[in-house]
Design a protein around this motif. Structure first.
Motif, PDB file in Angstrom:
ATOM      1  N   SER A   1      -2.491   1.753  -6.689  1.00  0.00           N
ATOM      2  CA  SER A   1      -3.580   0.574  -6.806  1.00  0.00           C
ATOM      3  C   SER A   1      -3.703  -0.006  -5.689  1.00  0.00           C
ATOM      4  CB  SER A   1      -3.151  -0.160  -8.257  1.00  0.00           C
ATOM      5  OG  SER A   1      -3.199   0.696  -9.307  1.00  0.00           O
TER       6      SER A   1
ATOM      7  N   HIS B   1     -19.540   0.453   3.627  1.00  0.00           N
ATOM      8  CA  HIS B   1     -20.499  -0.090   2.507  1.00  0.00           C
ATOM      9  C   HIS B   1     -20.027  -1.385   2.000  1.00  0.00           C
ATOM     10  CE1 HIS B   1     -19.606   4.193   2.637  1.00  0.00           C
ATOM     11  NE2 HIS B   1     -21.148   4.347   2.652  1.00  0.00           N
ATOM     12  N   PHE B   2     -18.811  -1.722   1.783  1.00  0.00           N
ATOM     13  CA  PHE B   2     -18.290  -2.927   1.391  1.00  0.00           C
ATOM     14  C   PHE B   2     -18.191  -3.846   2.294  1.00  0.00           C
ATOM     15  CE2 PHE B   2     -15.909  -5.144  -1.920  1.00  0.00           C
ATOM     16  CZ  PHE B   2     -15.622  -6.027  -1.300  1.00  0.00           C
TER      17      PHE B   2
ATOM     18  N   GLU C   1      -5.421   2.087  -3.062  1.00  0.00           N
ATOM     19  CA  GLU C   1      -6.980   2.271  -3.284  1.00  0.00           C
ATOM     20  C   GLU C   1      -7.858   0.882  -3.094  1.00  0.00           C
ATOM     21  OE1 GLU C   1      -7.467   3.323  -7.394  1.00  0.00           O
ATOM     22  OE2 GLU C   1      -9.667   3.819  -6.938  1.00  0.00           O
ATOM     23  N   LEU C   2      -7.243  -0.241  -3.479  1.00  0.00           N
ATOM     24  CA  LEU C   2      -7.832  -1.635  -3.154  1.00  0.00           C
ATOM     25  C   LEU C   2      -8.102  -1.621  -1.513  1.00  0.00           C
ATOM     26  CD1 LEU C   2      -9.356  -4.204  -4.037  1.00  0.00           C
ATOM     27  CD2 LEU C   2      -6.910  -5.296  -4.246  1.00  0.00           C
ATOM     28  N   SER C   3      -7.091  -1.492  -0.894  1.00  0.00           N
ATOM     29  CA  SER C   3      -7.327  -1.597   0.431  1.00  0.00           C
ATOM     30  C   SER C   3      -8.153  -0.803   0.991  1.00  0.00           C
ATOM     31  CB  SER C   3      -5.880  -1.438   1.109  1.00  0.00           C
ATOM     32  OG  SER C   3      -5.924  -1.312   2.476  1.00  0.00           O
ATOM     33  N   LYS C   4      -8.114   0.506   0.534  1.00  0.00           N
ATOM     34  CA  LYS C   4      -9.234   1.577   1.077  1.00  0.00           C
ATOM     35  C   LYS C   4     -10.593   1.083   0.732  1.00  0.00           C
ATOM     36  CE  LYS C   4     -10.680   6.350   0.808  1.00  0.00           C
ATOM     37  NZ  LYS C   4     -10.154   7.773   0.118  1.00  0.00           N
ATOM     38  N   ILE C   5     -10.911   0.641  -0.427  1.00  0.00           N
ATOM     39  CA  ILE C   5     -12.259   0.071  -1.003  1.00  0.00           C
ATOM     40  C   ILE C   5     -12.682  -1.202   0.101  1.00  0.00           C
ATOM     41  CG2 ILE C   5     -13.493  -1.088  -2.795  1.00  0.00           C
ATOM     42  CD1 ILE C   5     -11.953   0.611  -4.727  1.00  0.00           C
ATOM     43  N   LEU C   6     -11.867  -2.132   0.202  1.00  0.00           N
ATOM     44  CA  LEU C   6     -12.009  -3.131   1.066  1.00  0.00           C
ATOM     45  C   LEU C   6     -12.365  -2.982   2.532  1.00  0.00           C
ATOM     46  CD1 LEU C   6      -9.700  -5.817  -0.146  1.00  0.00           C
ATOM     47  CD2 LEU C   6     -11.870  -5.634  -0.985  1.00  0.00           C
ATOM     48  N   GLN C   7     -12.119  -1.558   2.938  1.00  0.00           N
ATOM     49  CA  GLN C   7     -12.036  -1.311   4.234  1.00  0.00           C
ATOM     50  C   GLN C   7     -13.185  -0.350   4.483  1.00  0.00           C
ATOM     51  OE1 GLN C   7      -8.635  -1.048   6.955  1.00  0.00           O
ATOM     52  NE2 GLN C   7      -7.415  -1.056   5.045  1.00  0.00           N
ATOM     53  N   GLU C   8     -13.791  -0.105   3.335  1.00  0.00           N
ATOM     54  CA  GLU C   8     -15.086   1.061   3.288  1.00  0.00           C
ATOM     55  C   GLU C   8     -16.177   0.248   4.193  1.00  0.00           C
ATOM     56  OE1 GLU C   8     -15.625   4.027   2.779  1.00  0.00           O
ATOM     57  OE2 GLU C   8     -13.923   4.537   1.655  1.00  0.00           O
TER      58      GLU C   8
ATOM     59  N   SER D   1       0.686  -1.303   0.009  1.00  0.00           N
ATOM     60  CA  SER D   1       0.025   0.127  -0.151  1.00  0.00           C
ATOM     61  C   SER D   1       0.602   1.131   0.041  1.00  0.00           C
ATOM     62  CB  SER D   1      -1.043  -0.064   1.356  1.00  0.00           C
ATOM     63  OG  SER D   1      -1.680  -1.097   1.154  1.00  0.00           O
TER      64      SER D   1
END
Length: 532
Positions: free
Chosen positions: A76, A88-89, A79-86, A71
């Motif tokens: 990239s 909503h996800f 960004e993926l790490s941030k999405i997976l910890q949102e 990270s």
């Protein structure tokens, strides 16, 4: 949609629809774009969304662990790490997570589970290696095992799935019992995927406070019998910079080491004060003031510091709150040390070599000037009455009497040097530090320590042989210098920014000059009272 098209041609005239409107509607519905959208909509309605696997939580946890090291270097991956910890996800894969069938339970456990609200129970998946610390501690609260603290930067903190106050009910389908130590050991030995059944506290995670401290003692959790978990402790040295991230526990703070990057538990100010209160006091036979002898009256009186005639040698110094400042020139440079360690030589060399950067004060005296003396050069001559009045009003940093005459350093003389844009160098008595360590003077305090006895004896012999001094010092005098230097270090160390052992005058000067130069090029940690 085809049914609507077929019916358009069979509409009776009594509907009142105009022919032009019907032609327009038929043209829109026969458009290839509209037909494609209709087919896509029908296909989505027929598809039932299902989880790709039945272990979504473990899968996401494993992915987060694999990309954690990337990270920092790869956008990239970050960004993926941030999405997976949102949030909503996380909600999506928690809803898709199928919990394993519950094991057979006793009647009491069945009653407890029945009392739980169905929408309050959550299943949390964690993946860890055997022996890897989770960074979490537990406590008993009304018969339940509750998360007491989550260590900043630990595995649990990085995942963000658990919070302080969450109740742990099961681990891998097994009841956790009521022993925090057993639960800690159970989780420590687990490896791979761990499934926790919890009752969340729904408490928002606290934002780490921007509080930085500089400890005035060394600490090693391996030697601390009071710490609740030695593996969770954070070791540090005197003078390190620590960020306090949690102070909810009155006895144990959570801190992050800014240099080494580790995070863990440290004793709180309250706990360390209680612990140090039971340490035997360091008494020596020299009396209240360092270097004075109580059994013999000296001709030269020890200087007394304004507003602080006696030093409180048992003052407890634990942590000092500090703030980070950009490079800047200190107002004063204070040289502290025992008599005869070379403070005056170092001060004079700095002033002579850098007259535009450094200056020093001219002491005041009540004695009459000699024939070859001019006022303002070596001394400023005033009357005894005038000097006594200024002493009473606190206008002197320190003062003393010698051979019937008063001598002292006036506070205004320090400001006169500072107002010219130079750093004022002072070689004062240690007691003066209580007055000087403020935003008014912003000092950089350097302790000039005496070397070992043999080295000091050899240095004195070299100076005498070179004809630089005619004063012969005995072994008793030199030993007294070494002992006084050690006493000053013990009593005032928490005031010192830098320590130089003067075993070679040229080497000591180079170290002093380098330390002062760094103040103008590197960021500095200063007492927070200087800033706010």
């Amino acid at each position: 949609m085809q049914q609507v098209l077929d019916n358009l041609g069979e509409l009776p005239a009594t509907t009142g629809a105009k022919d032009i409107d019907l032609i327009f509607l038929k043209g829109v519905m026969e458009s290839p774009i509209v037909r494609s959208l209709a087919k896509a909509h029908e296909r989505l309605e027929d598809v039932k969304l299902e989880a790709v696997q039945d272990n979504n939580v473990e899968l996401v946890t494993e992915i987060l662990g694999d990309i954690s090291g990337l990270s920092v270097r790869d956008d990239s991956a970050a960004e993926l790490s941030k999405i997976l910890q949102e949030p909503h996800f996380q909600v999506q894969y928690f809803l898709c997570y199928e919990t394993p069938p519950p094991p057979e339970v006793t009647n009491d456990a069945a009653v407890n589970n029945a009392l739980m609200q169905a929408d309050a129970v959550r299943m949390i998946g964690i993946r860890k290696k055997a022996g890897e610390p989770l960074g979490v501690t537990f406590r008993m609260d009304k018969g339940d095992l509750v998360i007491a603290r989550i260590l900043h930067g630990g595995l649990i903190d990085r995942q963000g799935l658990l919070h302080v106050g969450d109740i742990i009910k099961e681990v891998n389908g097994k009841d956790v019992g009521n022993n925090p130590t057993e639960l800690q050991e159970m989780l420590k030995e687990c490896s791979g995927g761990i499934t926790l059944k919890i009752l969340p506290s729904y408490r928002d995670a606290a934002v780490p406070p921007q509080v930085y401290v500089q400890p005035h003692f060394d600490y090693n959790p391996a030697n601390d019998n009071l710490i609740p978990c030695r593996e969770a402790g954070l070791a540090f040295k005197r003078g390190d910079i620590l960020q306090i991230v949690n102070r909810e526990d009155p006895n144990w703070w959570q801190a992050c080491h800014l240099t080494e990057g580790g995070t863990g538990l440290i004793p709180s100010q309250f706990l360390e004060e209680k612990r140090k209160a039971f340490v035997p006091r360091d008494l020596d036979e020299a009396g209240i003031l360092c270097g004075t002898i109580t059994g013999k009256k000296k001709k030269k009186m020890m200087y007394l510091t304004a507003k602080n005639a006696e030093f409180d040698r048992h003052e407890l110094q634990i942590y000092e709150e500090v703030a980070r400042m950009p490079p800047f020139q200190r107002k004063t440079l204070i040289l502290i040390g025992a008599q005869g360690v070379g403070r005056r030589s170092l001060k004079n060399r700095l002033v002579v070599l850098h007259p535009t950067r450094f200056g020093t004060t001219v002491p005041h005296t009540s004695r009459r000037p000699r024939n070859d003396e001019q006022d303002g050069q070596s001394y400023r001559f005033v009357t005894r009455l005038e000097m006594e009045m200024d002493i009473k009003t606190g206008r002197y940093l320190e003062h003393g009497e010698y051979d019937g005459n008063l001598y002292g350093t006036k506070i205004d003389s320090i400001h006169e040097v500072v107002n010219t844009g130079r750093t004022c160098i002072l070689d004062v008595n240690p007691q003066a530090l209580k007055v000087l360590k403020t935003a008014e003077f912003m000092p950089y305090v350097v302790f000039i320590a005496a070397p070992e006895f043999d080295t000091l004896k050899a240095m004195h012999k070299a100076v005498v042989d070179a004809g630089l001094t005619t004063k012969q010092l005995t072994d008793v005098d030199l030993k007294k210098t070494v002992d006084e230097s050690a006493r000053i270090l013990r009593a005032y160390r928490h005031y010192f920014d830098f320590i130089i052992v003067n075993d070679n005058l040229d080497g000591a000067f180079e170290k002093l000059q380098s330390a002062v130069d760094q103040l103008c090029t590197e960021a500095q940690w200063v007492p927070v009272s200087w800033v706010y």
